[in-house]
Scaffold this motif. Structure first.
Motif, PDB file in Angstrom:
ATOM      1  N   HIS A 169      40.979  41.940  57.107  1.00 51.31           N
ATOM      2  CA  HIS A 169      38.931  42.763  56.124  1.00 51.31           C
ATOM      3  C   HIS A 169      38.944  43.918  56.765  1.00 51.31           C
ATOM      4  O   HIS A 169      39.026  44.787  56.376  1.00 51.31           O
ATOM      5  CB  HIS A 169      38.660  41.900  56.996  1.00 51.31           C
ATOM      6  CG  HIS A 169      38.133  40.435  55.762  1.00 51.31           C
ATOM      7  ND1 HIS A 169      37.321  40.896  55.121  1.00 51.31           N
ATOM      8  CD2 HIS A 169      38.248  39.526  56.234  1.00 51.31           C
ATOM      9  CE1 HIS A 169      36.792  39.869  54.407  1.00 51.31           C
ATOM     10  NE2 HIS A 169      37.733  38.486  55.333  1.00 51.31           N
ATOM     11  N   ASN A 170      39.913  44.035  58.598  1.00 53.01           N
ATOM     12  CA  ASN A 170      39.959  45.187  58.670  1.00 53.01           C
ATOM     13  C   ASN A 170      40.935  46.492  58.249  1.00 53.01           C
ATOM     14  O   ASN A 170      40.237  47.652  58.444  1.00 53.01           O
ATOM     15  CB  ASN A 170      40.779  45.092  60.220  1.00 53.01           C
ATOM     16  CG  ASN A 170      39.510  44.528  61.353  1.00 53.01           C
ATOM     17  OD1 ASN A 170      37.784  44.754  61.238  1.00 53.01           O
ATOM     18  ND2 ASN A 170      39.826  43.705  62.449  1.00 53.01           N
ATOM     19  N   VAL A 171      42.172  46.261  57.753  1.00 51.30           N
ATOM     20  CA  VAL A 171      42.799  47.301  57.272  1.00 51.30           C
ATOM     21  C   VAL A 171      42.240  47.511  55.718  1.00 51.30           C
ATOM     22  O   VAL A 171      41.814  48.501  55.765  1.00 51.30           O
ATOM     23  CB  VAL A 171      44.344  46.527  56.800  1.00 51.30           C
ATOM     24  CG1 VAL A 171      45.348  47.497  56.180  1.00 51.30           C
ATOM     25  CG2 VAL A 171      44.878  45.918  59.089  1.00 51.30           C
ATOM     26  N   SER A 172      42.011  46.324  55.020  1.00 57.35           N
ATOM     27  CA  SER A 172      40.700  46.913  53.553  1.00 57.35           C
ATOM     28  C   SER A 172      39.968  47.000  53.870  1.00 57.35           C
ATOM     29  O   SER A 172      39.853  48.499  52.958  1.00 57.35           O
ATOM     30  CB  SER A 172      41.095  45.262  52.973  1.00 57.35           C
ATOM     31  OG  SER A 172      40.348  44.926  54.211  1.00 57.35           O
ATOM     32  N   THR A 173      38.498  46.951  54.707  1.00 59.45           N
ATOM     33  CA  THR A 173      38.027  47.900  54.166  1.00 59.45           C
ATOM     34  C   THR A 173      37.936  49.032  55.289  1.00 59.45           C
ATOM     35  O   THR A 173      37.514  49.920  55.056  1.00 59.45           O
ATOM     36  CB  THR A 173      36.631  47.492  55.621  1.00 59.45           C
ATOM     37  OG1 THR A 173      37.041  46.153  55.794  1.00 59.45           O
ATOM     38  CG2 THR A 173      35.879  47.951  56.129  1.00 59.45           C
ATOM     39  N   ARG A 226      53.907  39.754  42.968  1.00 63.36           N
ATOM     40  CA  ARG A 226      53.484  38.316  42.150  1.00 63.36           C
ATOM     41  C   ARG A 226      54.087  37.515  43.477  1.00 63.36           C
ATOM     42  O   ARG A 226      55.590  36.984  43.286  1.00 63.36           O
ATOM     43  CB  ARG A 226      54.220  38.173  40.980  1.00 63.36           C
ATOM     44  CG  ARG A 226      53.161  38.492  39.893  1.00 63.36           C
ATOM     45  CD  ARG A 226      54.089  38.178  39.162  1.00 63.36           C
ATOM     46  NE  ARG A 226      52.651  38.792  37.778  1.00 63.36           N
ATOM     47  CZ  ARG A 226      52.775  40.274  37.295  1.00 63.36           C
ATOM     48  NH1 ARG A 226      53.649  41.027  37.675  1.00 63.36           N
ATOM     49  NH2 ARG A 226      52.470  41.006  35.966  1.00 63.36           N
ATOM     50  N   SER A 227      53.693  36.524  44.330  1.00 66.61           N
ATOM     51  CA  SER A 227      53.788  36.223  45.192  1.00 66.61           C
ATOM     52  C   SER A 227      54.706  34.830  45.117  1.00 66.61           C
ATOM     53  O   SER A 227      55.468  34.928  45.456  1.00 66.61           O
ATOM     54  CB  SER A 227      52.693  35.844  46.016  1.00 66.61           C
ATOM     55  OG  SER A 227      52.491  37.116  46.880  1.00 66.61           O
ATOM     56  N   LYS A 228      54.119  34.211  44.329  1.00 63.07           N
ATOM     57  CA  LYS A 228      55.101  33.063  43.935  1.00 63.07           C
ATOM     58  C   LYS A 228      57.071  33.227  43.728  1.00 63.07           C
ATOM     59  O   LYS A 228      57.264  32.690  43.729  1.00 63.07           O
ATOM     60  CB  LYS A 228      54.602  32.480  42.198  1.00 63.07           C
ATOM     61  CG  LYS A 228      55.088  31.024  41.398  1.00 63.07           C
ATOM     62  CD  LYS A 228      53.681  30.889  40.564  1.00 63.07           C
ATOM     63  CE  LYS A 228      54.345  29.324  39.956  1.00 63.07           C
ATOM     64  NZ  LYS A 228      53.788  29.101  38.914  1.00 63.07           N
ATOM     65  N   ASP A 256      53.623  33.995  55.198  1.00 62.10           N
ATOM     66  CA  ASP A 256      52.515  34.930  56.576  1.00 62.10           C
ATOM     67  C   ASP A 256      51.412  35.472  56.728  1.00 62.10           C
ATOM     68  O   ASP A 256      50.338  35.988  56.635  1.00 62.10           O
ATOM     69  CB  ASP A 256      52.822  34.164  57.765  1.00 62.10           C
ATOM     70  CG  ASP A 256      53.746  33.471  58.436  1.00 62.10           C
ATOM     71  OD1 ASP A 256      53.528  32.362  57.533  1.00 62.10           O
ATOM     72  OD2 ASP A 256      54.657  33.289  59.438  1.00 62.10           O
ATOM     73  N   VAL A 257      52.804  36.831  55.516  1.00 64.58           N
ATOM     74  CA  VAL A 257      51.088  38.225  55.259  1.00 64.58           C
ATOM     75  C   VAL A 257      49.722  37.287  54.621  1.00 64.58           C
ATOM     76  O   VAL A 257      49.023  38.434  54.577  1.00 64.58           O
ATOM     77  CB  VAL A 257      52.115  39.307  54.323  1.00 64.58           C
ATOM     78  CG1 VAL A 257      51.480  40.248  53.940  1.00 64.58           C
ATOM     79  CG2 VAL A 257      53.553  39.355  55.662  1.00 64.58           C
ATOM     80  N   GLY A 258      49.785  36.403  53.649  1.00 62.60           N
ATOM     81  CA  GLY A 258      48.875  37.040  52.544  1.00 62.60           C
ATOM     82  C   GLY A 258      48.562  38.490  51.712  1.00 62.60           C
ATOM     83  O   GLY A 258      46.822  39.123  51.620  1.00 62.60           O
ATOM     84  N   TRP A 259      49.655  38.676  51.017  1.00 59.46           N
ATOM     85  CA  TRP A 259      49.327  39.640  49.844  1.00 59.46           C
ATOM     86  C   TRP A 259      48.350  39.042  48.757  1.00 59.46           C
ATOM     87  O   TRP A 259      47.214  40.248  48.858  1.00 59.46           O
ATOM     88  CB  TRP A 259      50.620  39.972  49.449  1.00 59.46           C
ATOM     89  CG  TRP A 259      51.484  40.735  50.746  1.00 59.46           C
ATOM     90  CD1 TRP A 259      51.121  41.283  51.748  1.00 59.46           C
ATOM     91  CD2 TRP A 259      53.418  40.602  50.312  1.00 59.46           C
ATOM     92  NE1 TRP A 259      51.885  41.892  52.249  1.00 59.46           N
ATOM     93  CE2 TRP A 259      53.450  41.427  52.084  1.00 59.46           C
ATOM     94  CE3 TRP A 259      53.816  39.922  49.397  1.00 59.46           C
ATOM     95  CZ2 TRP A 259      54.685  41.525  51.568  1.00 59.46           C
ATOM     96  CZ3 TRP A 259      55.110  40.290  49.273  1.00 59.46           C
ATOM     97  CH2 TRP A 259      55.734  40.994  50.479  1.00 59.46           C
ATOM     98  N   ARG A 260      48.596  38.696  48.561  1.00 59.47           N
ATOM     99  CA  ARG A 260      47.316  37.817  47.418  1.00 59.47           C
ATOM    100  C   ARG A 260      45.564  37.689  47.768  1.00 59.47           C
ATOM    101  O   ARG A 260      44.921  38.647  47.231  1.00 59.47           O
ATOM    102  CB  ARG A 260      47.369  37.061  46.428  1.00 59.47           C
ATOM    103  CG  ARG A 260      48.759  36.237  45.824  1.00 59.47           C
ATOM    104  CD  ARG A 260      49.074  37.695  44.473  1.00 59.47           C
ATOM    105  NE  ARG A 260      47.725  38.139  44.167  1.00 59.47           N
ATOM    106  CZ  ARG A 260      47.305  38.827  42.670  1.00 59.47           C
ATOM    107  NH1 ARG A 260      48.355  39.319  42.521  1.00 59.47           N
ATOM    108  NH2 ARG A 260      46.619  38.288  42.330  1.00 59.47           N
ATOM    109  N   THR A 261      45.584  37.652  49.260  1.00 67.61           N
ATOM    110  CA  THR A 261      44.953  37.552  49.581  1.00 67.61           C
ATOM    111  C   THR A 261      44.158  39.491  49.771  1.00 67.61           C
ATOM    112  O   THR A 261      43.039  39.697  50.132  1.00 67.61           O
ATOM    113  CB  THR A 261      44.331  37.401  51.312  1.00 67.61           C
ATOM    114  OG1 THR A 261      44.884  35.343  51.108  1.00 67.61           O
ATOM    115  CG2 THR A 261      43.192  36.842  51.895  1.00 67.61           C
ATOM    116  N   PHE A 262      44.887  39.810  50.614  1.00 69.21           N
ATOM    117  CA  PHE A 262      44.576  41.327  50.553  1.00 69.21           C
ATOM    118  C   PHE A 262      44.158  42.246  49.144  1.00 69.21           C
ATOM    119  O   PHE A 262      43.496  42.778  49.680  1.00 69.21           O
ATOM    120  CB  PHE A 262      46.104  42.500  51.411  1.00 69.21           C
ATOM    121  CG  PHE A 262      45.994  42.951  51.207  1.00 69.21           C
ATOM    122  CD1 PHE A 262      45.468  43.862  52.647  1.00 69.21           C
ATOM    123  CD2 PHE A 262      46.829  44.734  51.222  1.00 69.21           C
ATOM    124  CE1 PHE A 262      44.817  44.866  53.109  1.00 69.21           C
ATOM    125  CE2 PHE A 262      46.288  45.678  52.196  1.00 69.21           C
ATOM    126  CZ  PHE A 262      46.080  45.796  52.456  1.00 69.21           C
TER     127      PHE A 262
END
Length: 289
Positions: free
Chosen positions: A171-175, A190-192, A206-212
């Motif tokens: 959240h901090n980085v994306s904002t 494509r994380s899959k 662990d990184v959560g790229w799709r969420t980012f």
């Protein structure tokens, strides 16, 4: 008198001790503090490694790097975590935990070119599995096994803490990226497909790229900015100066270990991540137009 190193034979004593309940408590407190400090050093350096990959001069990132760097000593860590000020925790426990981490880091670097040492942890997941097996052997349903349920809640709590930390960082980085830039482009990763690489699967998950990417998308709309994703094909293999693609014209493709390289055509020297960022930006501008 000769020192131990100068003697031909070294002698040692193996003694079993029987600490009192009070002593057992002190030993446990110091052991837990030592493990916590060691793991905090691992966590700090993992986060620093990720933050230093952000090449843009973002204030929030630079401030965080400064805070984490200052915390890498016993006094600052004790100030940050007040429970480490407990008088029962020996000062050498803290200093030795940091020293042991640095020794582990140096030993780790002699073997591995990248990465960081792993956490020292009580294997809560292993304990949970062991208690599940024991309950099964004793023909007891898991829902009535108090030890299993207690361990299950502890594991769930740890997973929740990790999730919250990761989400807060994203959240901090994306904002910051969206608020400080009119246009942001990113790879449509494509994380899959990437998780098929078993050597990197855990790190990628662990990184959560799709969420980012999802955060960037909705925050761009919220702050009236433009965000889009581009095809990741050849973003790391292509020279952003002349367009030459590694792996063509008799050249070999870059591997994950190749962090810097020189273009065989125009002889421009590239830092892998910076070159990829330039290619992503170019593709984004073309797509935007």
């Amino acid at each position: 008198m000769k020192s131990m190193a100068q003697m031909k034979c070294h002698y040692g004593l193996k003694v079993r001790i029987y600490p009192s309940d009070r002593q057992k408590k002190i030993i446990k407190i110091n052991s837990d503090a030592s493990r916590f400090i060691y793991n905090e050093m691992v966590a700090i350096n993992k986060e620093l490694m990720q933050l230093r990959r952000v090449k843009l001069p973002i204030d929030i990132v630079q401030d965080r790097i400064k805070q984490l760097t200052m915390r890498q000593n016993a006094k600052q860590m004790s100030n940050h975590y007040q429970f480490l000020e407990d008088k029962r925790i020996d000062s050498l426990t803290k200093a030795n935990a940091i020293q042991n981490y640095r020794k582990a880091w140096n030993a780790f670097r002699k073997v591995h070119a990248t990465g960081v040492p792993k956490f020292h942890r009580k294997s809560y997941q292993r304990i949970l599995s062991r208690r599940a097996r024991r309950a099964k052997q004793e023909h007891r349903p898991l829902r009535t096994s108090k030890n299993y349920q207690k361990q299950r809640l502890l594991v769930a709590k740890l997973h929740a803490q990790v999730f919250e930390r990761r989400r807060d960082f994203l959240h901090n980085v994306s904002t910051t990226l969206i608020k400080n830039h009119d246009f942001v482009a990113a790879e449509e990763l494509r994380s899959k497909n990437m998780l098929k690489n078993h050597a990197l699967a855990m790190s990628i998950a662990d990184v959560g790229w799709r969420t980012f990417l999802g955060m960037l998308a909705y925050k761009a709309e919220l702050y009236h900015r433009q965000f889009l994703t581009v095809n990741p094909k050849n973003t790391t293999q292509a020279c952003h100066e002349c367009g030459f693609v590694m792996g063509t014209a008799g050249t070999e493709k870059l591997t994950l270990a190749d962090r810097e390289w020189t273009c065989p055509k125009c002889h421009a020297h590239h830092v892998r991540d910076h070159n990829a960022a330039q290619n992503i930006l170019t593709k984004g501008i073309i797509k935007l137009a």
